[in-house]
Structure formats: C-alpha cells, structure tokens
Design a protein around this motif. Sequence first.
Motif, PDB file in Angstrom:
ATOM      1  N   TYR A  44       0.876  -1.349  -0.078  1.00 30.66           N
ATOM      2  CA  TYR A  44      -0.054  -0.064   0.018  1.00 30.66           C
ATOM      3  C   TYR A  44       0.926   1.319  -0.146  1.00 30.66           C
ATOM      4  CZ  TYR A  44      -4.040  -2.832   0.996  1.00 30.66           C
ATOM      5  OH  TYR A  44      -5.032  -4.005   1.026  1.00 30.66           O
ATOM      6  N   SER A  45       2.207   1.191  -0.173  1.00 30.52           N
ATOM      7  CA  SER A  45       3.103   2.363  -0.198  1.00 30.52           C
ATOM      8  C   SER A  45       3.166   2.922  -1.529  1.00 30.52           C
ATOM      9  CB  SER A  45       4.312   1.925   0.347  1.00 30.52           C
ATOM     10  OG  SER A  45       4.033   1.393   1.652  1.00 30.52           O
ATOM     11  N   ASN A 143      -7.207   3.782   2.246  1.00 30.08           N
ATOM     12  CA  ASN A 143      -8.525   3.445   2.578  1.00 30.08           C
ATOM     13  C   ASN A 143      -8.829   2.113   2.359  1.00 30.08           C
ATOM     14  OD1 ASN A 143     -10.872   4.394   3.857  1.00 30.08           O
ATOM     15  ND2 ASN A 143     -12.043   4.364   2.295  1.00 30.08           N
ATOM     16  N   ASN A 144      -8.011   1.173   1.661  1.00 30.75           N
ATOM     17  CA  ASN A 144      -8.039  -0.242   1.508  1.00 30.75           C
ATOM     18  C   ASN A 144      -7.275  -0.953   2.448  1.00 30.75           C
ATOM     19  OD1 ASN A 144     -10.004  -0.280  -0.515  1.00 30.75           O
ATOM     20  ND2 ASN A 144      -8.363   0.349  -1.979  1.00 30.75           N
ATOM     21  N   ASN A 145      -6.457  -0.175   3.306  1.00 31.25           N
ATOM     22  CA  ASN A 145      -5.333  -0.971   4.046  1.00 31.25           C
ATOM     23  C   ASN A 145      -6.341  -1.157   5.343  1.00 31.25           C
ATOM     24  OD1 ASN A 145      -3.200  -1.908   5.493  1.00 31.25           O
ATOM     25  ND2 ASN A 145      -1.846  -0.022   4.781  1.00 31.25           N
ATOM     26  N   GLU A 146      -6.711  -2.409   5.614  1.00 32.79           N
ATOM     27  CA  GLU A 146      -7.611  -2.511   6.609  1.00 32.79           C
ATOM     28  C   GLU A 146      -6.906  -2.900   7.823  1.00 32.79           C
ATOM     29  OE1 GLU A 146     -10.460  -5.730   5.667  1.00 32.79           O
ATOM     30  OE2 GLU A 146     -11.619  -4.569   4.175  1.00 32.79           O
ATOM     31  N   ARG A 147      -5.725  -3.468   7.629  1.00 35.14           N
ATOM     32  CA  ARG A 147      -4.794  -3.875   8.698  1.00 35.14           C
ATOM     33  C   ARG A 147      -4.207  -2.769   9.359  1.00 35.14           C
ATOM     34  NH1 ARG A 147      -0.483  -7.240   6.939  1.00 35.14           N
ATOM     35  NH2 ARG A 147       0.782  -5.386   6.645  1.00 35.14           N
ATOM     36  N   VAL A 162     -12.216  10.957   4.758  1.00 40.46           N
ATOM     37  CA  VAL A 162     -11.411  10.386   3.681  1.00 40.46           C
ATOM     38  C   VAL A 162     -11.179  11.266   2.521  1.00 40.46           C
ATOM     39  CG1 VAL A 162     -11.752   8.624   1.744  1.00 40.46           C
ATOM     40  CG2 VAL A 162     -12.606   8.014   4.017  1.00 40.46           C
ATOM     41  N   LEU A 163      -9.965  11.422   1.915  1.00 39.49           N
ATOM     42  CA  LEU A 163      -9.552  12.205   1.139  1.00 39.49           C
ATOM     43  C   LEU A 163      -9.712  11.393  -0.384  1.00 39.49           C
ATOM     44  CD1 LEU A 163      -6.457  13.837   2.631  1.00 39.49           C
ATOM     45  CD2 LEU A 163      -8.688  14.849   2.618  1.00 39.49           C
ATOM     46  N   ARG A 164     -10.682  11.896  -1.041  1.00 39.52           N
ATOM     47  CA  ARG A 164     -10.932  11.107  -2.362  1.00 39.52           C
ATOM     48  C   ARG A 164      -9.948  11.369  -3.461  1.00 39.52           C
ATOM     49  NH1 ARG A 164     -16.535  12.719  -4.121  1.00 39.52           N
ATOM     50  NH2 ARG A 164     -15.698  14.752  -3.714  1.00 39.52           N
ATOM     51  N   SER A 165      -9.353  10.190  -4.160  1.00 39.41           N
ATOM     52  CA  SER A 165      -8.556  10.270  -5.102  1.00 39.41           C
ATOM     53  C   SER A 165      -7.425  11.034  -4.884  1.00 39.41           C
ATOM     54  CB  SER A 165      -9.307  10.726  -6.269  1.00 39.41           C
ATOM     55  OG  SER A 165      -8.217  10.582  -7.528  1.00 39.41           O
ATOM     56  N   HIS A 166      -6.895  10.880  -3.782  1.00 39.22           N
ATOM     57  CA  HIS A 166      -6.121  11.642  -3.049  1.00 39.22           C
ATOM     58  C   HIS A 166      -4.674  11.819  -3.560  1.00 39.22           C
ATOM     59  CE1 HIS A 166      -3.209  12.432   0.766  1.00 39.22           C
ATOM     60  NE2 HIS A 166      -3.545  13.435   0.369  1.00 39.22           N
ATOM     61  N   MET A 167      -4.150  10.572  -3.916  1.00 37.86           N
ATOM     62  CA  MET A 167      -2.844  10.518  -4.520  1.00 37.86           C
ATOM     63  C   MET A 167      -2.577   9.184  -5.351  1.00 37.86           C
ATOM     64  SD  MET A 167      -0.760   9.430  -0.625  1.00 37.86           S
ATOM     65  CE  MET A 167       0.731   8.846  -1.308  1.00 37.86           C
ATOM     66  N   SER A 178      -7.637   8.346   0.681  1.00 35.41           N
ATOM     67  CA  SER A 178      -6.509   8.319   1.820  1.00 35.41           C
ATOM     68  C   SER A 178      -7.624   8.424   3.165  1.00 35.41           C
ATOM     69  CB  SER A 178      -5.562   9.219   1.686  1.00 35.41           C
ATOM     70  OG  SER A 178      -4.736   9.091   0.858  1.00 35.41           O
ATOM     71  N   ILE A 179      -7.543   7.917   4.017  1.00 35.49           N
ATOM     72  CA  ILE A 179      -8.241   8.020   5.392  1.00 35.49           C
ATOM     73  C   ILE A 179      -7.431   8.713   6.233  1.00 35.49           C
ATOM     74  CG2 ILE A 179      -7.519   5.794   6.483  1.00 35.49           C
ATOM     75  CD1 ILE A 179     -10.394   5.861   7.554  1.00 35.49           C
ATOM     76  N   VAL A 180      -8.015   9.787   6.940  1.00 33.82           N
ATOM     77  CA  VAL A 180      -7.502  10.611   7.747  1.00 33.82           C
ATOM     78  C   VAL A 180      -7.754  10.309   9.346  1.00 33.82           C
ATOM     79  CG1 VAL A 180      -6.886  12.984   8.471  1.00 33.82           C
ATOM     80  CG2 VAL A 180      -7.117  12.313   5.973  1.00 33.82           C
ATOM     81  N   LEU A 181      -6.915  10.018  10.186  1.00 33.25           N
ATOM     82  CA  LEU A 181      -7.075   9.889  11.532  1.00 33.25           C
ATOM     83  C   LEU A 181      -6.263  10.954  12.381  1.00 33.25           C
ATOM     84  CD1 LEU A 181      -6.790   6.865   9.934  1.00 33.25           C
ATOM     85  CD2 LEU A 181      -7.947   6.395  11.940  1.00 33.25           C
ATOM     86  N   SER A 182      -6.593  11.091  13.675  1.00 28.97           N
ATOM     87  CA  SER A 182      -5.850  12.038  14.563  1.00 28.97           C
ATOM     88  C   SER A 182      -5.931  11.673  15.915  1.00 28.97           C
ATOM     89  CB  SER A 182      -6.009  13.429  14.108  1.00 28.97           C
ATOM     90  OG  SER A 182      -7.325  13.712  14.700  1.00 28.97           O
ATOM     91  N   ILE A 183      -5.273  11.988  16.624  1.00 32.57           N
ATOM     92  CA  ILE A 183      -5.262  12.141  18.209  1.00 32.57           C
ATOM     93  C   ILE A 183      -4.820  13.651  18.496  1.00 32.57           C
ATOM     94  CG2 ILE A 183      -4.220  11.340  20.301  1.00 32.57           C
ATOM     95  CD1 ILE A 183      -3.514   8.790  18.858  1.00 32.57           C
TER      96      ILE A 183
END
Length: 200
Positions: A44-45, A143-147, A162-167, A178-183
């Motif tokens: 996924y990289s 966003n497909n990288n479930e693990r 989710v950033l659509r068609s991001h890269m 790309s899914i975006v998460l944060s703390i």
Amino acid sequence: MTSHFSFTDNIVLEDDFVLLRPLQESDVENLLGISINEPETWKYSLVGADGKENLINYIQSAVKSREAKKEFPFIVFDKKSQKYAGSTRFYDINLDFKTLQLGYTWYSSAFRGTGLNKHCKYLLLQFAFETLELERVEFRADNNNERSIAAMKSIGCKVEGVLRSHMPTAENGIRRDSIVLSILRNEWFGEVKENLKRKL
C-alpha cells in the motif's frame, strides 16, 4: 517550542521491549532481510523499500528529508528478539502549528500482532505530546489498508474523513483514497495514553 527539538538531535526512544533511533544510511544491512524476503510489506506504499536498490533509495531519501528538516525517520529494534523490526517516522512537521504526521510505518511480518507497534506508538506519541508539546498528531492510510486502519483505531485514533482520489499508487494509473485519523492533545492526556498503556 523549537528549543525542545532539533533535526540534528540523536533522538532515542525506548522502553523494555523496543528501541527507536534515527534511521541512517548504514541501516541498509539491518533491514535488507525484510526488503528481500517480504516485498508485500509495501503493497500500500507509493514508495517501496522492496529489494536492495529500492531499500537504499528509500533510506537515502529519508535521511535527506531529515537533513532538509522535513521528516524524522526512525529504525525500530525489537529488544526481545534482538532484531531490527522495521521503520517509522514523523513527517509534515509543523512546529509553528504544533502538528505533525506519524507514518511511513512498516514492520517485518514476524513483528505484526506482537504488540511491538503499540510500544512504538506509545513512545512516539508521548514524545510528540509531552516533549514537543504538540496539539495534534495526524495519521493517514490507504482506505483499502484494513490492517493499518484497524491498528490506528486500536491505539486511540479518531477517524476524521476520507480524502478522495488523494494520491497516486505504485500501480500505474490507479489513485487511492486516503483515510485521515488523528489524536489531539486533550485526548492523549484524557484517555488515549492510559488506554494504550494498559495494552502494553
């Protein structure tokens, strides 16, 4: 603020299970086994480190990004097995805004599901929020990288969107969401730190 941090610092983060130290060009030998034997690690990289030539380029690029004061890459050493397990880094570091991203994280399959990642993330997040005094640490993944997404949620990350068609991806012509998460700082001190500590 910046008095806490310099890109030239030899930052070493460790507990009884894991040690993170700055990635350097001589680490090619330490990571070569993963690179050659586990090319699927970089599925996924966008930039893979599979095969010796790609690994050399990957590490050189990471070191240059540190010299350019953009990123701070680490190599991960597993103390129990006395083996190098993979790599991770801070990037998109914006000390004025008190934010950074945590990513480019990969481990040999032998270390997935062992708790190693939680130890690494605890040390990195503790450094970000308690030494650098940041307000926000962001994470992104395909966003497909479930693990990877499950791992981020398990340490306490909140999904933002989710950033659509991001890269682009390594596959020609295929773009990724790309899914975006944060703390956030108050979440780290409020619950994330204690919850994560209990899982170590």
